[in-house]
Motif scaffolding. Structure first.
Motif, PDB file in Angstrom:
ATOM      1  N   TRP A   1      12.138  16.007  41.420  1.00 17.37           N
ATOM      2  CA  TRP A   1      12.746  16.653  42.336  1.00 17.37           C
ATOM      3  C   TRP A   1      14.524  15.409  41.240  1.00 17.37           C
ATOM      4  N   ALA A   2      13.713  14.564  41.306  1.00 15.29           N
ATOM      5  CA  ALA A   2      15.102  13.818  40.314  1.00 15.29           C
ATOM      6  C   ALA A   2      15.969  15.067  39.619  1.00 15.29           C
ATOM      7  N   MET A   3      15.337  15.846  38.507  1.00 16.78           N
ATOM      8  CA  MET A   3      16.121  16.554  37.977  1.00 16.78           C
ATOM      9  C   MET A   3      16.958  17.474  39.090  1.00 16.78           C
ATOM     10  N   TYR A   4      15.829  18.269  40.092  1.00 18.17           N
ATOM     11  CA  TYR A   4      16.653  19.517  40.668  1.00 18.17           C
ATOM     12  C   TYR A   4      17.306  18.631  41.044  1.00 18.17           C
ATOM     13  N   ARG A   5      17.794  17.876  42.068  1.00 14.74           N
ATOM     14  CA  ARG A   5      18.786  17.223  42.927  1.00 14.74           C
ATOM     15  C   ARG A   5      19.804  17.780  41.754  1.00 14.74           C
ATOM     16  N   ARG A   6      19.635  16.862  39.747  1.00 13.46           N
ATOM     17  CA  ARG A   6      20.927  17.049  39.845  1.00 13.46           C
ATOM     18  C   ARG A   6      21.593  18.007  38.882  1.00 13.46           C
ATOM     19  N   TYR A   7      20.331  19.356  39.441  1.00 14.26           N
ATOM     20  CA  TYR A   7      20.972  20.882  38.244  1.00 14.26           C
ATOM     21  C   TYR A   7      21.535  21.117  40.120  1.00 14.26           C
ATOM     22  N   THR A   8      21.467  21.052  41.010  1.00 15.09           N
ATOM     23  CA  THR A   8      22.015  21.683  41.852  1.00 15.09           C
ATOM     24  C   THR A   8      23.591  22.368  41.850  1.00 15.09           C
ATOM     25  N   PHE A   9      23.980  21.949  40.775  1.00 14.85           N
ATOM     26  CA  PHE A   9      25.242  22.136  40.132  1.00 14.85           C
ATOM     27  C   PHE A   9      25.369  23.238  39.606  1.00 14.85           C
ATOM     28  N   ALA A  10      24.372  23.693  38.669  1.00 20.10           N
ATOM     29  CA  ALA A  10      24.109  24.484  37.618  1.00 20.10           C
ATOM     30  C   ALA A  10      24.798  26.221  38.675  1.00 20.10           C
ATOM     31  N   GLY A  11      24.152  26.146  39.764  1.00 11.76           N
ATOM     32  CA  GLY A  11      24.687  27.821  39.792  1.00 11.76           C
ATOM     33  C   GLY A  11      26.614  27.770  40.512  1.00 11.76           C
ATOM     34  N   PHE A  12      26.707  26.662  40.978  1.00  8.11           N
ATOM     35  CA  PHE A  12      27.835  26.206  41.643  1.00  8.11           C
ATOM     36  C   PHE A  12      28.728  26.455  39.892  1.00  8.11           C
ATOM     37  N   VAL A  13      28.880  25.688  39.640  1.00  2.51           N
ATOM     38  CA  VAL A  13      29.387  25.946  38.272  1.00  2.51           C
ATOM     39  C   VAL A  13      29.357  27.258  37.955  1.00  2.51           C
ATOM     40  N   MET A  14      28.084  27.974  37.365  1.00  3.93           N
ATOM     41  CA  MET A  14      28.320  29.437  36.907  1.00  3.93           C
ATOM     42  C   MET A  14      29.335  30.361  38.200  1.00  3.93           C
ATOM     43  N   ALA A  15      28.632  30.015  39.619  1.00  5.65           N
ATOM     44  CA  ALA A  15      30.322  30.537  39.966  1.00  5.65           C
ATOM     45  C   ALA A  15      31.943  30.908  39.860  1.00  5.65           C
ATOM     46  N   VAL A  16      31.635  29.330  39.755  1.00  2.00           N
ATOM     47  CA  VAL A  16      33.617  29.184  38.788  1.00  2.00           C
ATOM     48  C   VAL A  16      33.497  30.010  38.125  1.00  2.00           C
ATOM     49  N   VAL A  17      33.127  29.661  37.295  1.00  3.15           N
ATOM     50  CA  VAL A  17      33.641  29.660  35.826  1.00  3.15           C
ATOM     51  C   VAL A  17      33.734  31.235  35.053  1.00  3.15           C
ATOM     52  N   ALA A  18      31.756  31.629  36.055  1.00  4.95           N
ATOM     53  CA  ALA A  18      31.716  33.086  35.771  1.00  4.95           C
ATOM     54  C   ALA A  18      33.259  34.312  36.572  1.00  4.95           C
ATOM     55  N   SER A  19      33.274  33.529  37.635  1.00  4.29           N
ATOM     56  CA  SER A  19      34.020  34.727  37.776  1.00  4.29           C
ATOM     57  C   SER A  19      35.315  34.068  38.433  1.00  4.29           C
ATOM     58  N   MET A  20      35.501  33.684  37.033  1.00  2.11           N
ATOM     59  CA  MET A  20      37.051  33.616  36.408  1.00  2.11           C
ATOM     60  C   MET A  20      37.604  34.247  35.864  1.00  2.11           C
ATOM     61  N   ILE A  21      36.274  34.504  34.400  1.00  4.91           N
ATOM     62  CA  ILE A  21      36.236  35.719  32.972  1.00  4.91           C
ATOM     63  C   ILE A  21      35.907  36.753  33.193  1.00  4.91           C
ATOM     64  N   VAL A  22      34.686  36.973  34.116  1.00  3.64           N
ATOM     65  CA  VAL A  22      34.616  37.923  33.529  1.00  3.64           C
ATOM     66  C   VAL A  22      35.199  39.379  34.514  1.00  3.64           C
ATOM     67  N   LYS A  23      35.636  40.842  34.617  1.00  2.00           N
ATOM     68  CA  LYS A  23      35.874  41.579  35.072  1.00  2.00           C
ATOM     69  C   LYS A  23      35.618  40.879  36.686  1.00  2.00           C
TER      70      LYS A  23
END
Length: 351
Positions: free
Chosen positions: A298-320
């Motif tokens: 659960w401690a690791m799970y909480r930390r990585y709730t950011f992972a998909g958010f970071v992907m959404a920000v970065v990927a949306s701005m660098i792919v078509k």
């Protein structure tokens, strides 16, 4: 670059070591999938004589979009996916496609894969989300990716897989900070208040999110979301197939779990079932004699709730940019932001 159509002669060359003297004499190409970094086609093949190969395959190759190909060069996605099928696929238990042809040319920025076809199946839909039953099947399946190579030090000797040393992680942190203002400017009227707050705060005070080196690691998918999951109803019940390993890496296994649950379930449903889904994942790990407590997970799970958010920000701005892509990234960003807030994930990070 126009749309690429594969020919019988080209596919015959690709499959020649496995054809036993046969040739591909008939071929149809059908676009499949929603990928933005590459192109995929379902091939229906006719052979000159029986050869033991399937009559349908999935072909995957480089994108026709220069923006997406530039992004692939920066993130090494073509190299990573072909290497996954060459070096890791047969060492894990996850239900990933079998690979019949594998080619990567770094100099020409080209790749090609011929993969087994899971059809009949239903691709997950990131926009609508999934059922609790589907989420349970997906988290149990990803345990089969993580379990066989759990904390295997040999993973860190694979340069293509272990490509995030401290200096590279710092670069991702800087990239996020650079892209965040443009993300807010482009999508501001489609972002909920939580998403706005999370993107601005993470850019301003990332703490150790990007630079943390997890003590528990395995090979991870890195983009484990519904668009990369196929659901199949078989005699044994609901089965899951996992595709698109362009972001495979060495990382914390709970990243994939938090990523999937945070984007795959709408927040009201996710809040009621996420603890039981994490327990389902731990049960899946048990098949590989891995013992991880719920508190640790659960401690690791909480930390990585950011992972998909970071992907959404970065990927949306660098792919078509596409209409469907924008909808997907907004669904991810808004759901993951709610996840971060619900679990007070900033408090899980170190200063």
């Amino acid at each position: 670059m126009g749309e690429r159509v594969l020919s019988p002669a080209e596919v015959t060359r690709w499959l020649s070591p496995k054809l036993g003297g046969a040739r591909v004499v008939g071929l149809t190409n059908e676009p499949v999938g929603t990928g933005q970094m590459s192109e995929s086609r379902r091939l229906t093949l006719e052979y000159s004589k029986p050869c033991g190969l399937p009559t349908t395959m999935i072909a995957k190759f480089e994108s026709a979009s220069e923006a997406s190909r530039a992004a692939s060069r920066a993130t090494r996605t073509y190299e990573v996916e072909t290497a996954f099928y060459r070096e890791v696929r047969d060492r894990v238990a996850v239900n990933a496609p079998n690979c019949f042809f594998n080619h990567f040319d770094a100099e020409r920025d080209e790749f090609a894969l011929l993969l087994s076809d899971f059809s009949p199946c239903t691709q997950g839909n990131q926009l609508t989300g999934c059922s609790v039953e589907e989420a349970g099947a997906a988290v149990r399946e990803v345990a089969k990716l993580h379990g066989p190579l759990w904390c295997n030090d040999g993973l860190k000797s694979m340069a293509w897989l272990h490509r995030n040393p401290p200096e590279k992680k710092r670069n991702v942190e800087l990239l996020f900070g650079q892209l965040a203002p443009g993300f807010v400017e482009r999508y501001g009227n489609r972002l909920g208040s939580s998403a706005r707050d999370v993107v601005e705060r993470l850019a301003r005070e990332p703490r150790d999110y990007f630079t943390h080196d997890p003590a528990i690691f395995s090979v991870i998918h890195g983009d484990y979301r519904l668009d990369n999951v196929l659901f199949m109803t078989r005699t044994k019940g609901l089965m899951v197939g996992v595709v698109d390993f362009q972001t495979a890496a060495v990382g914390c296994p709970l990243l994939d779990v938090a990523y999937f649950i945070g984007a795959g379930l709408v927040p009201d449903v996710r809040r009621t079932v996420e603890e039981s889904l994490v327990r389902d994942y731990l049960t899946g790990l048990g098949a590989f004699s891995i013992t991880l407590s719920m508190d640790e997970a659960w401690a690791m799970y909480r930390r990585y709730t950011f992972a998909g958010f970071v992907m959404a920000v970065v990927a949306s701005m660098i792919v078509k940019q596409t209409d469907r892509g924008d909808e997907m990234f907004m669904a991810m960003a808004n759901r993951h932001a709610e996840h971060v807030v619900d679990l007070d994930a900033f408090s899980a990070l170190a200063d």
